[in-house]
Scaffold this active site. Structure first.
Site, PDB file in Angstrom:
ATOM      1  N   ASP A 200       0.822  -1.220   0.000  1.00 56.83           N
ATOM      2  CA  ASP A 200       0.000   0.000   0.000  1.00 56.83           C
ATOM      3  C   ASP A 200       0.857   1.272   0.000  1.00 56.83           C
ATOM      4  O   ASP A 200       0.340   2.376   0.091  1.00 56.83           O
ATOM      5  CB  ASP A 200      -0.948  -0.001   1.207  1.00 56.83           C
ATOM      6  CG  ASP A 200      -0.208  -0.015   2.532  1.00 56.83           C
ATOM      7  OD1 ASP A 200       1.050  -0.009   2.520  1.00 56.83           O
ATOM      8  OD2 ASP A 200      -0.863  -0.024   3.586  1.00 56.83           O
ATOM      9  N   GLY A 201       2.176   1.103  -0.085  1.00 55.24           N
ATOM     10  CA  GLY A 201       3.055   2.259  -0.192  1.00 55.24           C
ATOM     11  C   GLY A 201       3.676   2.711   1.122  1.00 55.24           C
ATOM     12  O   GLY A 201       4.563   3.562   1.126  1.00 55.24           O
TER      13      GLY A 201
ATOM     14  N   ARG B  96      11.237  25.625  -2.760  1.00 55.28           N
ATOM     15  CA  ARG B  96      10.926  26.661  -3.764  1.00 55.28           C
ATOM     16  C   ARG B  96       9.663  27.439  -3.425  1.00 55.28           C
ATOM     17  O   ARG B  96       9.510  28.580  -3.802  1.00 55.28           O
ATOM     18  CB  ARG B  96      10.814  26.028  -5.165  1.00 55.28           C
ATOM     19  CG  ARG B  96      12.174  25.855  -5.808  1.00 55.28           C
ATOM     20  CD  ARG B  96      12.098  25.159  -7.137  1.00 55.28           C
ATOM     21  NE  ARG B  96      11.823  23.741  -6.993  1.00 55.28           N
ATOM     22  CZ  ARG B  96      11.823  22.879  -7.994  1.00 55.28           C
ATOM     23  NH1 ARG B  96      12.064  23.301  -9.218  1.00 55.28           N
ATOM     24  NH2 ARG B  96      11.587  21.613  -7.802  1.00 55.28           N
ATOM     25  N   GLN B  97       8.765  26.788  -2.685  1.00 54.65           N
ATOM     26  CA  GLN B  97       7.547  27.506  -2.278  1.00 54.65           C
ATOM     27  C   GLN B  97       7.859  28.210  -0.958  1.00 54.65           C
ATOM     28  O   GLN B  97       7.567  27.706   0.130  1.00 54.65           O
ATOM     29  CB  GLN B  97       6.393  26.512  -2.120  1.00 54.65           C
ATOM     30  CG  GLN B  97       5.037  27.171  -1.890  1.00 54.65           C
ATOM     31  CD  GLN B  97       4.364  27.654  -3.168  1.00 54.65           C
ATOM     32  OE1 GLN B  97       4.349  26.957  -4.168  1.00 54.65           O
ATOM     33  NE2 GLN B  97       3.804  28.859  -3.141  1.00 54.65           N
TER      34      GLN B  97
ATOM     35  N   HIS C 120      17.312  26.793  -1.683  1.00 56.58           N
ATOM     36  CA  HIS C 120      16.841  27.652  -2.764  1.00 56.58           C
ATOM     37  C   HIS C 120      16.899  29.145  -2.442  1.00 56.58           C
ATOM     38  O   HIS C 120      17.267  29.944  -3.294  1.00 56.58           O
ATOM     39  CB  HIS C 120      15.421  27.234  -3.154  1.00 56.58           C
ATOM     40  CG  HIS C 120      14.879  28.047  -4.273  1.00 56.58           C
ATOM     41  ND1 HIS C 120      15.420  27.992  -5.543  1.00 56.58           N
ATOM     42  CD2 HIS C 120      13.873  28.949  -4.324  1.00 56.58           C
ATOM     43  CE1 HIS C 120      14.757  28.815  -6.315  1.00 56.58           C
ATOM     44  NE2 HIS C 120      13.820  29.419  -5.600  1.00 56.58           N
TER      45      HIS C 120
ATOM     46  N   ASP D   7      19.135  33.511 -13.760  1.00 54.47           N
ATOM     47  CA  ASP D   7      18.127  34.493 -13.316  1.00 54.47           C
ATOM     48  C   ASP D   7      18.714  35.411 -12.242  1.00 54.47           C
ATOM     49  O   ASP D   7      19.794  35.136 -11.708  1.00 54.47           O
ATOM     50  CB  ASP D   7      16.855  33.802 -12.802  1.00 54.47           C
ATOM     51  CG  ASP D   7      17.158  32.770 -11.730  1.00 54.47           C
ATOM     52  OD1 ASP D   7      18.029  33.028 -10.891  1.00 54.47           O
ATOM     53  OD2 ASP D   7      16.524  31.695 -11.739  1.00 54.47           O
TER      54      ASP D   7
ATOM     55  N   LYS E 269      15.429  36.407 -16.344  1.00 56.54           N
ATOM     56  CA  LYS E 269      14.455  35.361 -16.664  1.00 56.54           C
ATOM     57  C   LYS E 269      13.129  35.680 -15.993  1.00 56.54           C
ATOM     58  O   LYS E 269      13.093  36.122 -14.856  1.00 56.54           O
ATOM     59  CB  LYS E 269      14.986  34.018 -16.147  1.00 56.54           C
ATOM     60  CG  LYS E 269      14.054  32.847 -16.324  1.00 56.54           C
ATOM     61  CD  LYS E 269      14.640  31.584 -15.711  1.00 56.54           C
ATOM     62  CE  LYS E 269      14.131  31.339 -14.312  1.00 56.54           C
ATOM     63  NZ  LYS E 269      14.526  30.045 -13.746  1.00 56.54           N
TER      64      LYS E 269
ATOM     65  N   ARG F 192       9.230  33.906 -15.296  1.00 55.40           N
ATOM     66  CA  ARG F 192       8.414  32.696 -15.433  1.00 55.40           C
ATOM     67  C   ARG F 192       6.966  33.037 -15.136  1.00 55.40           C
ATOM     68  O   ARG F 192       6.665  33.656 -14.121  1.00 55.40           O
ATOM     69  CB  ARG F 192       8.910  31.639 -14.431  1.00 55.40           C
ATOM     70  CG  ARG F 192       8.270  30.263 -14.618  1.00 55.40           C
ATOM     71  CD  ARG F 192       8.588  29.377 -13.419  1.00 55.40           C
ATOM     72  NE  ARG F 192       9.979  28.979 -13.350  1.00 55.40           N
ATOM     73  CZ  ARG F 192      10.458  27.828 -13.828  1.00 55.40           C
ATOM     74  NH1 ARG F 192       9.645  26.968 -14.408  1.00 55.40           N
ATOM     75  NH2 ARG F 192      11.725  27.532 -13.712  1.00 55.40           N
TER      76      ARG F 192
ATOM     77  N   ASP G 191      23.430  27.151 -11.264  1.00 52.89           N
ATOM     78  CA  ASP G 191      22.102  27.253 -10.667  1.00 52.89           C
ATOM     79  C   ASP G 191      22.090  26.425  -9.384  1.00 52.89           C
ATOM     80  O   ASP G 191      22.969  25.588  -9.183  1.00 52.89           O
ATOM     81  CB  ASP G 191      21.045  26.710 -11.654  1.00 52.89           C
ATOM     82  CG  ASP G 191      19.700  27.415 -11.490  1.00 52.89           C
ATOM     83  OD1 ASP G 191      19.487  28.052 -10.451  1.00 52.89           O
ATOM     84  OD2 ASP G 191      18.863  27.317 -12.406  1.00 52.89           O
TER      85      ASP G 191
HETATM   86  C1  R5P Z   1      14.501  28.642  -9.978  1.00 54.27           C
HETATM   87  O1  R5P Z   1      14.316  29.704  -9.424  1.00 54.27           O
HETATM   88  C2  R5P Z   1      15.588  27.694  -9.590  1.00 54.27           C
HETATM   89  O2  R5P Z   1      16.724  28.361  -9.133  1.00 54.27           O
HETATM   90  C3  R5P Z   1      15.970  26.799 -10.748  1.00 54.27           C
HETATM   91  O3  R5P Z   1      16.420  27.602 -11.805  1.00 54.27           O
HETATM   92  C4  R5P Z   1      14.775  26.008 -11.224  1.00 54.27           C
HETATM   93  O4  R5P Z   1      14.094  25.463 -10.137  1.00 54.27           O
HETATM   94  C5  R5P Z   1      15.236  24.884 -12.119  1.00 54.27           C
HETATM   95  O5  R5P Z   1      14.105  24.167 -12.528  1.00 54.27           O
HETATM   96  P1  R5P Z   1      13.978  23.624 -14.008  1.00 54.27           P
HETATM   97  O6  R5P Z   1      15.209  22.794 -14.272  1.00 54.27           O
HETATM   98  O7  R5P Z   1      12.727  22.822 -13.996  1.00 54.27           O
HETATM   99  O8  R5P Z   1      13.891  24.814 -14.897  1.00 54.27           O
END
Ligand code: R5P
Length: 302
Positions: free
Chosen positions: A44-45, A103-104, A137, A176, A199, A201, A227
């Site tokens: 069941d995980g 990231r969030q 991040h 970015d 950049k 998004r 990155d």
């Molecule tokens: C964004 O702000 C992060 O620093 C990365 O650039 C990003 O999460 C990379 O994700 P992906 O490879 O999906 O573009």
């Protein structure tokens, strides 16, 4: 002093199973007792974990677990290990080489949940006293994880990889603005120039666009895009397509966390990147791996 015994604190390094090699390397460098985890997954995980060694009372425990895919599973296993360690000691340090959910770090769209904040609450409630992460991040996210949190950087060790290469007038690229500090550090380590791409998004569609002034300075030069993470490869692909249009020479992609999901490797190679270099916060066979254990151990010895 006569009659007074030296108190020796035993250190145990427990691996949650996501980055065993890195955890073992940390244990060896600390001269600590390494405890691996035997993990079974039911149909069941659900996971069933068993420590392959004993934690001694009032010892120092360091738990190493990276939060990559399956993120929720790896996170729950980490919480279980913290809770187990708590039965023996309160001196618990958690090393999370790759922090998923980082990231969030804001409510970008109304109603979204700031997951990094939730992660901080969970780790603290489970019993983590100190947290060590690698190139998280954002600084904002780091603060939300809690007060006893340290960010270790893999930037110097990534830069050392390029030392022995015969690069053509190299220049460091941040894909970015958010990565400016990291790219500045990397460029300083390499002793070369820097270009920050602009950049944007679309938060709803995910579509990424790049526009940058004076980008023609990359013409005929080897470029290293740095990155924090490469996930789907979208950001690196966009950046390298842009750099190729400016007639750059060889393109390298360096990152701390190579998640490389959704065929990222193929897309990145197709976009003209000759090598992907990453730290060993996530095991993978695609990137050239550099070891970040020394940097982590340095903080654990403090
Ligand atoms: C964004 O702000 C992060 O620093 C990365 O650039 C990003 O999460 C990379 O994700 P992906 O490879 O999906 O573009």
């Amino acid at each position: 002093m006569e009659g007074k015994k030296d108190i020796i604190t035993i250190t145990h390094v427990i691996s949650g199973g996501s980055v065993d090699t890195l955890a073992k390397s940390i244990a060896d460098k600390l001269n600590a007792n390494f405890i691996s985890t035997d993990t079974r997954v039911f149909s069941d995980g659900e996971s069933k974990q068993k420590l392959e060694g004993k934690i001694t009372n009032n010892s120092r425990v360091i738990i190493v677990q990276s939060l990559y895919m399956p993120v929720d599973t790896n996170l729950f296993r980490l919480l279980c290990l913290i809770s187990k360690a708590k039965e023996y000691t309160s001196d618990i340090t958690v090393v999370i080489p790759y922090v998923g959910y980082a990231r969030q770090d804001a409510e970008f769209l109304s109603g979204e949940i700031i997951t990094i904040k939730v992660l901080g609450i969970l780790l603290k409630k489970a019993g983590a006293k100190k947290i060590i992460v690698v190139d998280i991040h954002s600084t904002k996210g780091l603060k939300m994880l809690g007060t006893q949190t340290t960010n270790v950087t893999a930037v110097p060790v990534l830069a050392r990889y390029f030392d022995s290469m015969q690069l053509e007038n190299p220049i460091v690229i941040s894909p970015d603005k958010g990565g400016t500090k990291r790219a500045e550090h990397f460029a300083k380590e390499l002793g070369c120039g820097l270009l920050i791409l602009e950049k944007s998004r679309d938060r709803k569609t995910g579509v990424v666009r790049i526009k940058t002034k004076k980008a023609d300075i990359v013409k005929g030069r080897d470029v290293i895009i740095i990155d924090d993470m490469i996930s789907t490869g979208g950001s690196i692909v966009k950046a390298s397509e842009f750099l190729k249009k400016q007639h750059s020479n060889k393109i390298f992609a360096a990152c701390t966390h190579a998640l490389l999901v959704e065929g990222a490797k193929t897309k990145i190679r197709k976009a003209g990147v000759s090598k992907i270099i990453s730290a060993n916060t996530i095991p993978n066979k695609t990137a050239i791996i550099v070891d970040v254990s020394d940097a982590i151990v340095q903080y654990l010895k403090k």
